[in-house]
Design a protein around this motif. Structure first.
Motif, PDB file in Angstrom:
ATOM      1  N   UNK A  45       0.799  -1.221   0.000  1.00  0.00           N
ATOM      2  CA  UNK A  45       0.000   0.000   0.000  1.00  0.00           C
ATOM      3  C   UNK A  45       0.827   1.264   0.000  1.00  0.00           C
ATOM      4  N   UNK A  46       2.132   1.144   0.265  1.00  0.00           N
ATOM      5  CA  UNK A  46       3.024   2.304   0.237  1.00  0.00           C
ATOM      6  C   UNK A  46       3.587   2.444  -1.171  1.00  0.00           C
ATOM      7  N   UNK A  47       3.325   3.580  -1.780  1.00  0.00           N
ATOM      8  CA  UNK A  47       3.782   3.826  -3.149  1.00  0.00           C
ATOM      9  C   UNK A  47       4.976   4.763  -3.217  1.00  0.00           C
ATOM     10  N   UNK A  48       5.253   5.485  -2.130  1.00  0.00           N
ATOM     11  CA  UNK A  48       6.401   6.392  -2.099  1.00  0.00           C
ATOM     12  C   UNK A  48       6.747   6.674  -0.645  1.00  0.00           C
ATOM     13  N   UNK A  49       8.030   7.000  -0.415  1.00  0.00           N
ATOM     14  CA  UNK A  49       8.518   7.274   0.936  1.00  0.00           C
ATOM     15  C   UNK A  49       9.155   8.658   0.965  1.00  0.00           C
ATOM     16  N   UNK A  50       8.727   9.465   1.935  1.00  0.00           N
ATOM     17  CA  UNK A  50       9.252  10.820   2.115  1.00  0.00           C
ATOM     18  C   UNK A  50      10.149  10.840   3.341  1.00  0.00           C
ATOM     19  N   UNK A 180       7.158  25.516   2.094  1.00  0.00           N
ATOM     20  CA  UNK A 180       6.664  24.798   0.922  1.00  0.00           C
ATOM     21  C   UNK A 180       7.391  23.483   0.693  1.00  0.00           C
ATOM     22  N   UNK A 181       8.466  23.246   1.415  1.00  0.00           N
ATOM     23  CA  UNK A 181       9.310  22.087   1.117  1.00  0.00           C
ATOM     24  C   UNK A 181       8.581  20.769   1.379  1.00  0.00           C
ATOM     25  N   UNK A 182       8.075  20.570   2.581  1.00  0.00           N
ATOM     26  CA  UNK A 182       7.382  19.314   2.874  1.00  0.00           C
ATOM     27  C   UNK A 182       6.096  19.167   2.073  1.00  0.00           C
ATOM     28  N   UNK A 183       5.252  20.213   1.953  1.00  0.00           N
ATOM     29  CA  UNK A 183       4.061  20.056   1.105  1.00  0.00           C
ATOM     30  C   UNK A 183       4.393  19.644  -0.326  1.00  0.00           C
ATOM     31  N   UNK A 184       5.472  20.193  -0.897  1.00  0.00           N
ATOM     32  CA  UNK A 184       5.840  19.813  -2.259  1.00  0.00           C
ATOM     33  C   UNK A 184       6.285  18.355  -2.319  1.00  0.00           C
ATOM     34  N   UNK A 185       7.061  17.925  -1.319  1.00  0.00           N
ATOM     35  CA  UNK A 185       7.497  16.532  -1.284  1.00  0.00           C
ATOM     36  C   UNK A 185       6.295  15.594  -1.174  1.00  0.00           C
ATOM     37  N   UNK A 186       5.341  15.943  -0.332  1.00  0.00           N
ATOM     38  CA  UNK A 186       4.151  15.106  -0.173  1.00  0.00           C
ATOM     39  C   UNK A 186       3.296  15.101  -1.441  1.00  0.00           C
ATOM     40  N   UNK A 187       3.212  16.260  -2.090  1.00  0.00           N
ATOM     41  CA  UNK A 187       2.453  16.331  -3.342  1.00  0.00           C
ATOM     42  C   UNK A 187       3.069  15.427  -4.411  1.00  0.00           C
ATOM     43  N   UNK A 188       4.385  15.453  -4.503  1.00  0.00           N
ATOM     44  CA  UNK A 188       5.062  14.571  -5.458  1.00  0.00           C
ATOM     45  C   UNK A 188       4.827  13.108  -5.093  1.00  0.00           C
ATOM     46  N   UNK A 189       4.945  12.790  -3.808  1.00  0.00           N
ATOM     47  CA  UNK A 189       4.732  11.411  -3.368  1.00  0.00           C
ATOM     48  C   UNK A 189       3.318  10.939  -3.669  1.00  0.00           C
ATOM     49  N   UNK A 190       2.347  11.811  -3.449  1.00  0.00           N
ATOM     50  CA  UNK A 190       0.946  11.440  -3.668  1.00  0.00           C
ATOM     51  C   UNK A 190       0.652  11.161  -5.138  1.00  0.00           C
ATOM     52  N   UNK A 191       1.432  11.754  -6.031  1.00  0.00           N
ATOM     53  CA  UNK A 191       1.219  11.517  -7.463  1.00  0.00           C
ATOM     54  C   UNK A 191       1.378  10.044  -7.811  1.00  0.00           C
ATOM     55  N   UNK A 192       2.175   9.324  -7.025  1.00  0.00           N
ATOM     56  CA  UNK A 192       2.411   7.908  -7.332  1.00  0.00           C
ATOM     57  C   UNK A 192       1.224   7.023  -6.963  1.00  0.00           C
ATOM     58  N   UNK A 193       0.257   7.550  -6.219  1.00  0.00           N
ATOM     59  CA  UNK A 193      -0.946   6.773  -5.936  1.00  0.00           C
ATOM     60  C   UNK A 193      -1.726   6.494  -7.218  1.00  0.00           C
ATOM     61  N   UNK A 194      -1.573   7.375  -8.209  1.00  0.00           N
ATOM     62  CA  UNK A 194      -2.347   7.238  -9.448  1.00  0.00           C
ATOM     63  C   UNK A 194      -1.568   6.557 -10.559  1.00  0.00           C
ATOM     64  N   UNK A 195      -0.350   6.104 -10.279  1.00  0.00           N
ATOM     65  CA  UNK A 195       0.485   5.495 -11.305  1.00  0.00           C
ATOM     66  C   UNK A 195       0.664   3.998 -11.041  1.00  0.00           C
ATOM     67  N   UNK A 196       0.824   3.199 -12.086  1.00  0.00           N
ATOM     68  CA  UNK A 196       0.989   1.746 -11.902  1.00  0.00           C
ATOM     69  C   UNK A 196       2.277   1.447 -11.137  1.00  0.00           C
ATOM     70  N   UNK A 197       2.197   0.873  -9.940  1.00  0.00           N
ATOM     71  CA  UNK A 197       3.391   0.695  -9.115  1.00  0.00           C
ATOM     72  C   UNK A 197       4.460  -0.188  -9.750  1.00  0.00           C
ATOM     73  N   UNK A 198       4.060  -1.226 -10.482  1.00  0.00           N
ATOM     74  CA  UNK A 198       5.066  -2.099 -11.101  1.00  0.00           C
ATOM     75  C   UNK A 198       5.879  -1.338 -12.146  1.00  0.00           C
ATOM     76  N   UNK A 199       5.205  -0.498 -12.917  1.00  0.00           N
ATOM     77  CA  UNK A 199       5.905   0.282 -13.940  1.00  0.00           C
ATOM     78  C   UNK A 199       6.823   1.316 -13.303  1.00  0.00           C
ATOM     79  N   UNK A 200       6.364   1.914 -12.196  1.00  0.00           N
ATOM     80  CA  UNK A 200       7.190   2.897 -11.482  1.00  0.00           C
ATOM     81  C   UNK A 200       8.464   2.229 -10.975  1.00  0.00           C
TER      82      UNK A 200
END
Length: 223
Positions: A45-50, A180-200
């Motif tokens: 369930x984890x798609x990215x780590x900040x 803005x640093x942490x919000x931007x990092x989280x925004x980037x991380x959240x983008x991976x929820x919508x992407x195919x994890x195997x391809x990533x």
């Protein structure tokens, strides 16, 4: 606890949380980091780590007293296991660098897929100044990313440098206002929820594969 771990939907966040010592890392903290990296790696369930630090600093690097009292004694030392965990992490790894980043606080960024740095951050690689050599494969990766001349300047002289320099060297994606640093990092991380994890993961593996074996060798050689 000096390491905080939380998961929000597909994003896990690891926070260095020892503000009284500018989030300097101890052997016990490395053990916690190893456990949480393994947890994030195993959790589908984890798609990215900040990675971030408690307010005021990313991390001041190793706690020197703790490091001298408990020096790495072999390849299974907690700090070396952490380095291998970072270098081999298959999911997107994103850094939110606030304030001070010293030593491993900078070499970590060479293994991150994205790094956002506060405009007022101060970064340094003072290994030679402390009478030791660099670590985490930085003697290989920093020249590869920033060029030999800039790598020599940062690793041999150990002088602090700015967020803007980190971006120019290719260590970071952007220098941002501190809030803005942490919000931007989280925004980037959240983008991976919508992407195919195997391809990533396959794409990250392909990006890293040309230097993977050499990176492992560099980590061992530096150690």
């Amino acid at each position: 606890m000096s390491i905080q771990y939380q998961r929000d939907a597909g994003v896990a966040t690891l926070t260095f949380d020892r503000p009284a010592r500018k989030n300097a890392l101890t052997i016990a903290m490395y053990e916690d980091l190893n456990r949480h990296f393994a947890e994030a790696a195993a959790d589908d369930g984890v798609h990215a780590l900040v990675l971030t630090g408690a307010p005021g600093a990313f991390t001041a690097g190793n706690d020197l007293k703790d490091f001298l009292d408990n020096p790495p004694s072999g390849p299974d030392a907690p700090v070396l296991r952490f380095m291998r965990a970072v270098a081999g992490f298959e999911k997107p790894l994103i850094a939110a660098v606030n304030g001070l980043a010293v030593g491993i606080g900078v070499t970590l960024l060479l293994h991150c897929d994205f790094a956002y740095v506060a405009e007022d951050a101060r970064l340094s690689l003072p290994f030679v100044n402390l009478g030791v050599v660099p670590e985490l494969g930085s003697t290989l990766l920093l020249p590869a990313i920033a060029g030999r001349v800039r790598a020599a300047e940062k690793l041999l002289l150990g002088r602090p440098f700015t967020a803007a320099e980190a971006v120019a060297m290719g260590i970071a994606n952007a220098a941002l206002p501190a809030d803005r640093v942490l919000p931007q990092a989280l925004e980037t991380a959240q983008a991976f929820d919508a992407l195919p994890p195997d391809a990533v993961r396959a794409t990250k593996r392909l990006l890293r594969e040309p230097l993977r074996a050499a990176t492992d060798e560099a980590i061992a050689r530096e150690a």
